[in-house]
Design an enzyme around this catalytic site. Structure first.
Site, mmCIF file in Angstrom:
data_model
loop_
_atom_site.group_PDB
_atom_site.id
_atom_site.type_symbol
_atom_site.label_atom_id
_atom_site.label_comp_id
_atom_site.label_asym_id
_atom_site.label_seq_id
_atom_site.Cartn_x
_atom_site.Cartn_y
_atom_site.Cartn_z
ATOM 1 N N ASP A 130 0.864 -1.183 0.000
ATOM 2 C CA ASP A 130 0.000 0.000 0.000
ATOM 3 C C ASP A 130 0.898 1.228 0.000
ATOM 4 O O ASP A 130 1.998 1.206 0.565
ATOM 5 C CB ASP A 130 -0.899 0.019 1.229
ATOM 6 N N ASP A 144 -7.138 -1.422 -4.453
ATOM 7 C CA ASP A 144 -8.224 -1.047 -3.543
ATOM 8 C C ASP A 144 -9.162 -0.035 -4.201
ATOM 9 O O ASP A 144 -10.384 -0.115 -4.039
ATOM 10 C CB ASP A 144 -7.656 -0.461 -2.241
#
Length: 194
Positions: A130, A144
């Site tokens: 991330d 995401d």
């Protein structure tokens, strides 16, 4: 006169759109992750757009909001089931909007599933990369974004009563407003030249 091949043409068009969205979303996710791993240091955020959007490299063993960090293998199984179910539903695909939604869903699920298998510690338990951070929001990635956008699109299509096959599920009232031969999202089967 509508050709009997019109529905397969519409279906192929929708499947091609799904594949295009899938490839673009997956490639964007993997390229951004590869760049982030090469260019960013964990724990050293960089401002991208002032304090509104920062680059902050992390490796997440769990799901969104760091849920289920000790059950990474469960998340891997869920991603595989989501991919399988999406491919099963795509067999009836004749809607451009649904093609985009399902393509985004597959891109996001495959993007994070790739991390689960190929990033340390690997074997379905890998940590997802991330790197995007908004104020007061968990750090996330392109996969995401794809999944959340797909979920919003799916909810909107379901609310509007548009099925995967492009028809409205709300009955005679909706059908009366559609042009003859068109599906709810505007795809018209191709007509013959004679």
């Amino acid at each position: 006169m509508i050709l009997s091949t019109a529905v397969p043409v519409v279906r192929r068009s929708a499947l091609a759109l799904l594949a295009g969205v899938l490839v673009l979303g997956y490639a964007a996710d993997q390229l951004v992750k590869a760049w982030a791993v090469a260019a960013l240091e964990p724990g050293q955020p960089r401002e991208l757009i002032g304090s509104v959007l920062r680059l902050h490299l992390t490796r997440n063993p769990g799901a969104a909001f760091s849920i289920a960090t000790n059950a990474t293998w469960v998340l891997t199984i869920i991603a595989i089931v989501v991919i399988g179910a999406t491919l099963y539903v795509a067999r009836r695909l004749r809607s451009r909007a649904w093609a985009c939604a399902l393509g985004l869903l597959l891109a996001g699920a495959l993007g994070n599933l790739t991390d689960r298998f190929f990033r340390a510690p690997g074997g379905g338990k890998g940590h997802v990369v991330d790197m995007l951070e908004l104020p007061n929001w968990p750090i996330f990635n392109v996969a995401d974004i794809c999944v959340v956008t797909a979920a919003c699109l799916i909810a909107l299509l379901a609310f509007r009563g548009i099925g995967v096959d492009g028809t409205r599920a709300s009955g005679d009232d909706a059908k009366a407003t559609e042009p003859a031969g068109a599906t709810a999202d505007g795809i018209r089967p191709e007509k013959s030249g004679g």
